[in-house]
Design a protein around this motif. Structure first.
Motif, mmCIF file in Angstrom:
data_model
loop_
_atom_site.group_PDB
_atom_site.id
_atom_site.type_symbol
_atom_site.label_atom_id
_atom_site.label_comp_id
_atom_site.label_asym_id
_atom_site.label_seq_id
_atom_site.Cartn_x
_atom_site.Cartn_y
_atom_site.Cartn_z
ATOM 1 N N ASP A 141 43.598 47.561 41.281
ATOM 2 C CA ASP A 141 43.420 46.338 42.250
ATOM 3 C C ASP A 141 42.385 45.451 41.779
ATOM 4 O OD1 ASP A 141 45.731 47.060 43.857
ATOM 5 O OD2 ASP A 141 44.218 48.202 44.914
ATOM 6 N N ARG A 142 42.608 44.587 41.015
ATOM 7 C CA ARG A 142 41.603 43.784 40.415
ATOM 8 C C ARG A 142 40.702 42.744 41.732
ATOM 9 N NH1 ARG A 142 42.057 46.410 37.785
ATOM 10 N NH2 ARG A 142 39.885 46.740 38.651
ATOM 11 N N ILE A 143 41.653 42.703 42.612
ATOM 12 C CA ILE A 143 41.118 42.098 43.962
ATOM 13 C C ILE A 143 41.404 43.149 44.994
ATOM 14 C CG2 ILE A 143 41.016 40.466 45.808
ATOM 15 C CD1 ILE A 143 42.024 38.164 43.780
ATOM 16 N N PRO A 144 40.357 43.934 45.483
ATOM 17 C CA PRO A 144 40.522 44.964 46.335
ATOM 18 C C PRO A 144 41.299 44.575 47.826
ATOM 19 C CG PRO A 144 38.018 44.483 45.533
ATOM 20 C CD PRO A 144 38.865 43.540 45.346
ATOM 21 N N VAL A 194 28.807 41.578 54.160
ATOM 22 C CA VAL A 194 29.797 41.649 53.500
ATOM 23 C C VAL A 194 31.038 41.269 54.192
ATOM 24 C CG1 VAL A 194 28.824 43.847 52.122
ATOM 25 C CG2 VAL A 194 30.078 44.074 54.110
ATOM 26 N N PHE A 195 31.201 41.288 55.426
ATOM 27 C CA PHE A 195 32.324 40.853 56.264
ATOM 28 C C PHE A 195 32.270 39.155 55.946
ATOM 29 C CE2 PHE A 195 32.849 45.149 58.174
ATOM 30 C CZ PHE A 195 34.236 44.944 58.319
ATOM 31 N N ARG A 196 31.228 38.400 56.122
ATOM 32 C CA ARG A 196 31.075 36.959 55.822
ATOM 33 C C ARG A 196 31.456 36.699 54.585
ATOM 34 N NH1 ARG A 196 25.256 35.511 58.570
ATOM 35 N NH2 ARG A 196 25.910 35.362 60.868
ATOM 36 N N LEU A 197 31.216 37.587 53.495
ATOM 37 C CA LEU A 197 31.319 37.072 52.125
ATOM 38 C C LEU A 197 32.889 37.586 51.501
ATOM 39 C CD1 LEU A 197 28.220 38.897 50.126
ATOM 40 C CD2 LEU A 197 28.838 36.584 50.370
ATOM 41 N N ARG A 198 33.530 38.450 52.446
ATOM 42 C CA ARG A 198 34.878 38.857 51.965
ATOM 43 C C ARG A 198 35.730 37.485 51.745
ATOM 44 N NH1 ARG A 198 38.754 42.273 49.490
ATOM 45 N NH2 ARG A 198 40.406 42.251 50.976
ATOM 46 N N LYS A 199 35.687 36.367 52.581
ATOM 47 C CA LYS A 199 36.918 35.468 52.575
ATOM 48 C C LYS A 199 36.363 34.615 51.192
ATOM 49 C CE LYS A 199 39.043 31.807 55.052
ATOM 50 N NZ LYS A 199 38.513 30.539 53.944
ATOM 51 N N ILE A 239 37.500 32.726 45.380
ATOM 52 C CA ILE A 239 37.078 32.618 44.111
ATOM 53 C C ILE A 239 37.708 33.366 43.205
ATOM 54 C CG2 ILE A 239 35.042 32.785 42.532
ATOM 55 C CD1 ILE A 239 33.238 31.980 44.908
ATOM 56 N N ASP A 240 38.007 34.764 43.569
ATOM 57 C CA ASP A 240 38.251 35.920 42.736
ATOM 58 C C ASP A 240 40.022 35.577 42.290
ATOM 59 O OD1 ASP A 240 36.199 36.878 42.320
ATOM 60 O OD2 ASP A 240 36.476 38.753 43.805
ATOM 61 N N ARG A 241 40.609 35.008 43.220
ATOM 62 C CA ARG A 241 42.073 35.041 43.344
ATOM 63 C C ARG A 241 42.329 33.759 42.134
ATOM 64 N NH1 ARG A 241 44.905 30.963 45.968
ATOM 65 N NH2 ARG A 241 43.724 29.362 46.986
ATOM 66 N N LYS A 242 41.316 33.178 41.700
ATOM 67 C CA LYS A 242 41.658 32.048 40.563
ATOM 68 C C LYS A 242 41.449 32.778 39.218
ATOM 69 C CE LYS A 242 39.925 28.439 43.692
ATOM 70 N NZ LYS A 242 38.849 27.301 43.989
ATOM 71 N N SER A 243 41.069 33.891 39.005
ATOM 72 C CA SER A 243 40.708 34.631 37.668
ATOM 73 C C SER A 243 41.975 34.916 37.141
ATOM 74 C CB SER A 243 39.681 35.645 37.927
ATOM 75 O OG SER A 243 38.549 35.061 38.369
ATOM 76 N N PRO A 244 42.139 35.087 35.694
ATOM 77 C CA PRO A 244 43.176 35.422 35.123
ATOM 78 C C PRO A 244 43.491 36.934 35.197
ATOM 79 C CG PRO A 244 41.624 34.640 33.623
ATOM 80 C CD PRO A 244 41.183 34.369 34.854
ATOM 81 N N PHE A 245 42.360 37.679 35.066
ATOM 82 C CA PHE A 245 42.389 39.095 35.131
ATOM 83 C C PHE A 245 43.317 39.778 34.051
ATOM 84 C CE2 PHE A 245 41.210 38.584 39.812
ATOM 85 C CZ PHE A 245 39.747 38.971 39.646
ATOM 86 N N SER A 246 43.036 39.438 32.938
ATOM 87 C CA SER A 246 43.804 39.697 31.831
ATOM 88 C C SER A 246 42.857 40.677 30.819
ATOM 89 C CB SER A 246 44.565 38.697 31.026
ATOM 90 O OG SER A 246 45.327 38.023 31.587
#
Length: 218
Positions: A162-165, A21-26, A31-38
């Motif tokens: 928080d859509r991105i934790p 999970v620590f490797r995956l975090r970055k 990837i997630d920060r590109k999502s619109p989250f609307s």
């Protein structure tokens, strides 16, 4: 098996979980920060809808076909007469999923799931999913459509805004989840828990980055 060997194996599994999970975090963050989250899921990470009784009836028929055909037991083969139900579902799903994750989304599976109070489903009630966890794949939506249910086995989630934790909420989540990887049952009541109730026609969507678990013990 020797008790010390069991403990050793669980420690190794738990440590591997932390490393993964620590490797995956970055990577997942990028990837997630590109999502619109609307859309409907944007406020708390979940949304609840319903489908028509006609669609429930069509899905029930499709389930009966799959259940009674050994060759199709683990597959969903959609016939023309079921199109109405899937058109309704995909019309709902497309809007919410694209508004939340963007246009480059795809469907990665459709599965039947049966859970009941009978002993034949004891294996499900002992599964890892009964413990608090996230799916550790970044932002991803699961949709639960119930064709028969009395609401007694809800999916429990811990909503947040928080859509991105944040780092703090992410560390909290992996700490809570780590219990199951160390072989320790974790069904503790968390403050702010929300029940997603599964009854006939209900449609529950959730971002699997939320802490969640199946309340199969009921």
């Amino acid at each position: 098996m020797n008790i010390f060997l069991k403990i050793y194996k669980r420690l190794i599994i738990g440590i591997k979980f932390y490393i993964r999970v620590f490797r995956l975090r970055k990577n997942l963050y990028e990837i997630d920060r590109k999502s619109p989250f609307s859309g409907a899921l944007s406020a708390k990470g979940y949304a609840c809808f319903n489908i028509s009784r006609k669609s429930v009836k069509l899905l029930s028929n499709l389930y009966d076909i799959s259940k009674n055909n050994e060759n199709e037991k683990y597959r969903i083969s959609i016939e023309k007469k079921h199109y109405t139900a899937f058109n309704e579902i995909f019309k709902l799903a497309e809007k919410e999923v694209r508004e939340y994750l963007g246009n480059k989304v795809f469907l990665d599976g459709i599965n039947w799931m049966v859970s009941s109070k009978f002993k034949s489903h004891e294996k499900l009630r002992k599964s890892n999913s009964i413990n608090w966890h996230t799916d550790n794949v970044g932002a991803r939506i699961k949709m639960f459509i119930c064709i028969k249910g009395d609401g007694s086995q809800p999916t429990l989630i811990l909503p947040n805004s928080d859509r991105i934790p944040t780092t703090i909420s992410w560390l909290k989540s992996i700490l809570i989840e780590s219990f199951r990887w160390f072989g320790i049952e974790n069904k503790v009541k968390l403050f702010g828990t929300k029940k997603l109730i599964h009854v006939e026609g209900s449609v529950n969507l959730l971002d699997t980055q939320l802490l969640h678990r199946g309340s199969y013990e009921n």
